[in-house]
Design a protein around this motif. Structure first.
Motif, mmCIF file in Angstrom:
data_model
loop_
_atom_site.group_PDB
_atom_site.id
_atom_site.type_symbol
_atom_site.label_atom_id
_atom_site.label_comp_id
_atom_site.label_asym_id
_atom_site.label_seq_id
_atom_site.Cartn_x
_atom_site.Cartn_y
_atom_site.Cartn_z
ATOM 1 N N GLN A 173 3.805 -9.400 5.928
ATOM 2 C CA GLN A 173 4.656 -9.047 7.070
ATOM 3 C C GLN A 173 5.597 -7.895 6.737
ATOM 4 O OE1 GLN A 173 6.616 -12.283 9.178
ATOM 5 N NE2 GLN A 173 5.047 -13.727 8.507
ATOM 6 N N ALA A 174 5.959 -7.762 5.472
ATOM 7 C CA ALA A 174 6.843 -6.658 5.077
ATOM 8 C C ALA A 174 6.168 -5.312 5.320
ATOM 9 C CB ALA A 174 7.232 -6.803 3.605
ATOM 10 N N ILE A 175 4.863 -5.246 5.074
ATOM 11 C CA ILE A 175 4.126 -4.005 5.335
ATOM 12 C C ILE A 175 4.104 -3.724 6.832
ATOM 13 C CG2 ILE A 175 1.885 -2.851 5.132
ATOM 14 C CD1 ILE A 175 1.395 -4.431 2.586
ATOM 15 N N ALA A 176 3.943 -4.773 7.636
ATOM 16 C CA ALA A 176 3.980 -4.595 9.082
ATOM 17 C C ALA A 176 5.322 -4.021 9.526
ATOM 18 C CB ALA A 176 3.733 -5.939 9.776
ATOM 19 N N LEU A 177 6.383 -4.380 8.832
ATOM 20 C CA LEU A 177 7.719 -3.884 9.164
ATOM 21 C C LEU A 177 8.016 -2.521 8.552
ATOM 22 C CD1 LEU A 177 9.620 -7.268 8.702
ATOM 23 C CD2 LEU A 177 9.211 -6.089 10.873
ATOM 24 N N GLY A 178 7.050 -1.961 7.820
ATOM 25 C CA GLY A 178 7.203 -0.617 7.271
ATOM 26 C C GLY A 178 7.592 -0.549 5.819
ATOM 27 N N TYR A 179 7.709 -1.685 5.148
ATOM 28 C CA TYR A 179 8.064 -1.688 3.728
ATOM 29 C C TYR A 179 6.859 -1.342 2.864
ATOM 30 C CZ TYR A 179 12.733 -3.743 4.051
ATOM 31 O OH TYR A 179 14.071 -3.950 4.284
ATOM 32 N N ARG A 180 7.170 -0.809 1.697
ATOM 33 C CA ARG A 180 6.199 -0.717 0.606
ATOM 34 C C ARG A 180 6.504 -1.883 -0.337
ATOM 35 N NH1 ARG A 180 4.209 4.711 1.290
ATOM 36 N NH2 ARG A 180 5.643 5.844 2.653
ATOM 37 N N VAL A 181 5.465 -2.525 -0.867
ATOM 38 C CA VAL A 181 5.643 -3.791 -1.562
ATOM 39 C C VAL A 181 5.127 -3.711 -2.998
ATOM 40 C CG1 VAL A 181 5.167 -6.268 -1.518
ATOM 41 C CG2 VAL A 181 5.401 -5.010 0.634
ATOM 42 N N VAL A 182 5.939 -4.234 -3.913
ATOM 43 C CA VAL A 182 5.570 -4.343 -5.328
ATOM 44 C C VAL A 182 5.386 -5.825 -5.650
ATOM 45 C CG1 VAL A 182 6.267 -3.890 -7.708
ATOM 46 C CG2 VAL A 182 6.942 -2.308 -5.876
ATOM 47 N N ILE A 183 4.214 -6.215 -6.126
ATOM 48 C CA ILE A 183 3.943 -7.607 -6.468
ATOM 49 C C ILE A 183 3.904 -7.767 -7.984
ATOM 50 C CG2 ILE A 183 2.346 -9.551 -6.238
ATOM 51 C CD1 ILE A 183 3.561 -8.645 -3.621
ATOM 52 N N ARG A 184 4.701 -8.688 -8.480
ATOM 53 C CA ARG A 184 4.582 -9.100 -9.880
ATOM 54 C C ARG A 184 3.824 -10.424 -9.872
ATOM 55 N NH1 ARG A 184 5.985 -13.389 -13.756
ATOM 56 N NH2 ARG A 184 5.978 -12.389 -15.787
#
Length: 460
Positions: A173-184
């Motif tokens: 959902q963060a990508i839908a809101l325009g964020y770029r996401v880093v997963i550890r």
């Protein structure tokens, strides 16, 4: 049972997923399966690489909302049904089961859930946006003024846990809101993160998501490099970040249940069983404490008999009981020893041909609601029964991620509904493990990632 150690070239290697060249990074951690054998090597990135990778992510190509929506839908379908990193869905399920010991059915349901949640991330993320924000900004709306939603940052970090896969249904959902996401990813179970990040990358979102495996000393580097972070962990993690507004901590759920003396006992047994043992008994939404209006000892004893009879069926054990490695079983024995004063009797243990074990849930009894064990949560199926009175102060229910209330007493339901520290409230025959994408889990993620501001355009 011995362990089998293999060289780096003999087992699969899981690397970072990022456009930044990884060079010859040789630092890794070995991921073992539940029998103790080496199952994979997870490459771990140095701290300086993390900073560079996040800075590169920030400069990635900007996609429109429509482009992200199409890509997310494609990624969800690929995650659920496609071949990703050389593994089909059955391979993926086998990988997760092999390292976590979770029941196969639990992992298969999570595969479906994560795929659906990714495909519909735009729909689900919009549920957390204030109703005052218009869907479209026409000239008339701009001129008369309205609310506008804005992100609080540009990059979200997610420090994933290893006790369950379901958390990966949330952050797309963060990508839908325009964020770029880093997963550890978790060192215990990195395959869900790998499969989802790779599916997103192949679907056109390479500039919006990266997977950066790192040792525990690199976690802080990821959090500091991002603008906002979602971190999963225990009580120590909660204490460490509780005063940081840029970190959303997903700690112990301490989910609970209330059984009124008006509720049918057989229905109550089924409800408690599903709430305690569902999802392998390890999720934050699994019930850890049940408050009984009436004779709690009699209820607990009868429930233990109900569990014993039901789990004599091997198919039911396969459906509900995870497999414990030798290490996890030793830890479980320590819990049995530590809480023996509260346990009715030592739970039955089932030894499997693989050398792993399945264990019955810990069924415990407390005398009063103020005993510390009332707030105990273990990463295995365990439940403490406690007596309570309808007219008593109900503050002992808090904090709780979920409380299920099995009664038709309106005054009791009303009293419980007024406790603000209960994050989700279910009434009737609804287990605490029940979840749907349109229902907030620990609030809507948009509440953490965005804010509303006033907006008006008028040039006269």
């Amino acid at each position: 049972m011995g362990t089998e150690k293999l060289s780096l070239s003999e087992v699969p290697t899981i690397k970072a997923i990022t456009p930044v060249s990884q060079g010859n990074i040789t630092r890794y951690v070995t991921v073992s399966d539940i029998t103790g054998k080496d199952f994979a090597h997870l490459i771990q990135l140095p701290r300086m690489f993390i900073i560079h990778a996040v800075n590169t992510l920030r400069k990635g190509k900007q996609l429109t909302a429509d482009e992200r929506k199409i890509a997310l839908k494609k990624a969800g379908q690929l995650f659920h049904s496609g071949t990703v990193c050389g593994f089909n869905p059955d391979d993926y399920v086998n990988q997760v089961v092999s390292v976590t010991g979770l029941p196969e059915g639990v992992v298969k349901k999570a595969l479906q859930k994560i795929g659906d949640a990714t495909s519909h991330a735009f729909r689900d993320s919009a549920l957390g946006i204030a109703k005052g924000v218009p869907d479209a900004y026409s000239d008339q709306v701009k001129q008369s003024g309205c609310a506008q939603v804005v992100r609080k940052g540009a990059v979200l970090a997610v420090v994933a846990p290893g006790n369950g896969t379901g958390v990966h249904a949330l952050w797309p959902q963060a990508i839908a809101l325009g964020y770029r996401v880093v997963i550890r990813p978790s060192e215990r179970e990195p395959w869900t993160a790998q499969r989802l990040v790779q599916a997103l990358t192949e679907s056109g979102l390479a500039d919006y998501v990266v997977m950066l495996p790192t040792a525990h000393d690199g976690v802080e580097e990821i959090i500091e490099a991002a603008d906002l972070s979602i971190v999963y962990g225990g009580e120590d993690t909660v204490i460490r970040y509780e005063n940081r507004s840029d970190v959303l901590v997903q700690g112990p759920g301490r989910s609970k249940m209330v059984i009124g003396d008006d509720y049918p006992q057989q229905d109550a047994f089924e409800l408690v069983f599903e709430s305690v043992l569902g999802l392998g008994g390890a999720a934050c939404v699994c019930t850890s404490c049940v408050f009984i209006e009436g004779d709690a000892a009699a209820f607990a004893r009868a429930f233990q008999d109900y569990v014993y009879n039901r789990l004599q069926d091997p198919q039911e054990r396969e459906r509900y009981l995870p497999q414990l490695s030798s290490h996890r079983y030793d830890w479980w024995l320590q819990q049995v020893e530590q809480y023996q004063g509260f346990i009715f009797s030592k739970p039955e243990v089932f030894s499997l041909k693989s050398g792993t074990r399945q264990v019955m849930p810990l069924v415990m009894l407390a005398d009063s609601t103020d005993q510390p064990i009332v707030q105990l949560e273990l990463p295995v199926a365990s439940v403490t029964f406690v007596p309570f009175q309808h007219q008593a102060c109900l503050s002992f229910l808090a904090p709780a991620l979920v409380v299920s209330v099995a009664t038709k007493k309106a005054t009791l339901i009303q009293s419980i509904s007024e406790i603000p520290e209960i994050r989700n409230l279910y009434i009737g025959q609804v287990p605490t493990i029940w979840m749907q994408a349109h229902v907030p889990h620990d609030g809507y993620i948009a509440e953490f990632l965005t804010r509303s501001r006033g907006y008006r355009v008028d040039f006269g």
